[in-house]
Design an enzyme around this catalytic site. Structure first.
Site, short mmCIF file in Angstrom:
data_model
loop_
_atom_site.label_atom_id
_atom_site.label_comp_id
_atom_site.label_asym_id
_atom_site.label_seq_id
_atom_site.Cartn_x
_atom_site.Cartn_y
_atom_site.Cartn_z
CE1 TYR A 1 -42.96 25.49 49.97
CE2 TYR A 1 -42.38 24.93 47.71
CZ TYR A 1 -43.33 25.24 48.66
OH TYR A 1 -44.65 25.29 48.29
CG ASP B 1 -37.60 18.22 47.76
OD1 ASP B 1 -37.59 18.12 46.51
OD2 ASP B 1 -38.40 18.93 48.39
CE LYS C 1 -40.45 23.70 41.20
NZ LYS C 1 -40.20 23.59 42.62
C1 PLP Z 1 -41.15 23.32 43.84
C2 PLP Z 1 -40.65 22.46 44.96
C3 PLP Z 1 -41.51 21.62 45.69
C4 PLP Z 1 -43.01 21.65 45.52
O1 PLP Z 1 -43.42 21.26 44.26
P1 PLP Z 1 -44.87 21.72 43.73
O2 PLP Z 1 -45.03 20.98 42.45
O3 PLP Z 1 -44.79 23.21 43.58
O4 PLP Z 1 -45.86 21.32 44.77
C5 PLP Z 1 -40.95 20.74 46.59
N1 PLP Z 1 -39.62 20.71 46.80
C6 PLP Z 1 -38.78 21.53 46.15
C7 PLP Z 1 -37.31 21.41 46.39
C8 PLP Z 1 -39.27 22.44 45.22
O5 PLP Z 1 -38.43 23.28 44.60
#
Ligand code: PLP
Length: 424
Positions: free
Chosen positions: A139, A234, A262
């Protein structure tokens, strides 16, 4: 149903501002949080929960860590947003560059989605190529180009994973199963010369927790180098969580670009895209790739991020890894005591739980996990005052505020839950 949830559903779609907060996968209604402190949160009806969601990993120190609260309060008194540069943006960028060797320059944004969107545009602008490759089950936020359902087996051109995403928006997205080197070869053979970027979660934490197979990430790097595609890690979950310099520090890798979120925002809206200086300088105002944000580098968020990073010493990571190991071991023992087949993967400070006898290596194997069993476990833990993610495809987040005694209480409760599950 609580009165608040009834009112919420009348004015907010599904009553929630992000679908993962609904209890669709586990049944029941979400509780509404009144306040939180350390490892605990309290709902509006006064129930106390030991929290393993921790804002989906954003709160690594635990909720309302005094140093973070104080930093945010102090910043707020000086104004909450200016739309002009501040010293703390420089300090946070320097802190990221200092910790993550592959990152020479960084741009701050407000969400992981925004960071991923920027990385994709930047990679396309820098390479002059159209296509991006992602892995099924990874994701990267909800930007159209990456919101693609996985085809199984061999590499497939993406099909939209959401209503409202046009085929045009994903026609340059290639989807490959995680940990599948032969599918990767096929994808690079077919599309390698057109690939601007490969995006990957270096530890996948959005299909449950799935670790990269030995050599998988290195092979990816090799293929990217050969084809001229940029490798984008990511690290929105793994960054500053599995290691001081993220999963790339743990694995000793040097991606071209990385995205963070995060942890780096300390529970406030902040994320970042960073990497090679020559690529980052393609961004406006230096280069031709446009990107902007009214609240980017927000004073409260940078204050929180700096306060969090200051606490994340080597000792802190050792401590957190110890807690995660205790949780993982306890969960394995709890399941084994009732002969419930589970997989409990651990990536240093991250712990996953799949109710399946078979190893989970990708999205297809993750989906073989027993969702009904997970829902039963979730319900019994919640009734016992322990809140884990309301979905079998998430990760468990311990914070530095979780105590060994709390972790032991969790695994004892899990043992009772597993015993009840086999009794039926
Ligand atoms: C949470 C998440 C995102 C998206 O971040 P948001 O601040 O919710 O838009 C992208 N990549 C990973 C791996 C994530 O866990």
């Amino acid at each position: 149903m609580s009165d608040l949830f009834t009112r919420a559903q009348a004015v907010i779609p599904g009553g929630v501002n992000s679908p993962v907060r609904a209890f669709g996968a586990v049944g029941g209604d979400p509780f509404f949080v009144a306040r939180a402190s350390g490892s605990h949160l309290w709902d509006t009806e006064g129930h106390d929960y030991l929290d393993y969601v921790q804002s989906w990993g954003a709160s690594i120190l635990g909720h309302a860590a005094p140093k973070v609260v104080e930093a945010v309060q102090r910043a707020a008194a000086d104004g909450t947003s200016y739309g002009a540069p501040t010293e703390r943006e420089v300090l946070l960028a320097e802190a990221i560059v200092e910790r993550v060797p592959s990152v020479e320059k960084v741009r701050l944004v407000s969400s992981g989605t925004e960071a991923a969107m920027t990385a994709v545009r930047l990679a396309r602008g820098a390479t002059g190529r159209p296509k991006v490759l992602k892995f099924a089950g990874c994701y990267h936020g909800h930007l159209d180009a990456l919101l693609v359902a996985a085809g199984s087996g061999v590499a497939t051109l993406g099909l939209p994973g959401s209503a409202g995403v046009t085929e045009g928006a994903v026609s340059d997205t290639v989807v490959v199963p995680y940990n599948d080197e032969s599918a990767l070869d096929a994808a690079f053979d077919a599309y390698g010369a057109d690939l601007a970027a490969v995006l990957v979660e270096p530890v996948a934490a959005n299909m449950g927790l799935v670790l990269p197979a030995p050599g998988f990430l290195e092979g990816l790097q090799r293929r990217c180098d050969a084809s001229g595609a940029l490798l984008v890690f990511d690290e929105v979950i793994t960054g500053f969580r599995v290691d001081r310099s993220g999963a790339q520090g743990w694995f000793g890798m040097t991606p071209d670009l990385s995205i963070f979120g995060k942890v780096i925002g300390g529970g406030l809206p902040l994320a970042a895209v960073g990497g090679r200086a020559d690529v980052m300088d393609e961004l406006a105002p230096v280069g031709p790739v446009y990107q902007a944000g009214t609240l980017s580098g927000n004073p409260l968020a940078t204050a929180a991020g700096l306060a969090v990073l200051a606490e994340l010493t080597d000792d802190a990571y050792r401590d957190l890894t110890g807690k995660a190991t205790r949780l993982a071991r306890g969960l394995r023992e709890a399941a084994a005591a009732s002969s419930v087949p589970v997989q409990v993967p651990q990536a240093r400070t991250l712990v996953g739980l799949f109710c399946t006898p078979d190893p989970v290596v990708d999205y297809d194997t993750a989906r073989t996990a027993d969702g009904i069993r997970y829902a039963a476990l979730f319900g019994r833990l919640l009734a016992g005052g322990v809140y884990v993610a309301p979905s079998p495809f998430e990760t468990m987040f311990v914070s530095l505020a979780h105590t060994d005694a709390e972790i032991d209480r969790t695994t004892e409760l899990a043992a009772e839950a597993f015993a009840a599950i086999v009794r039926g």
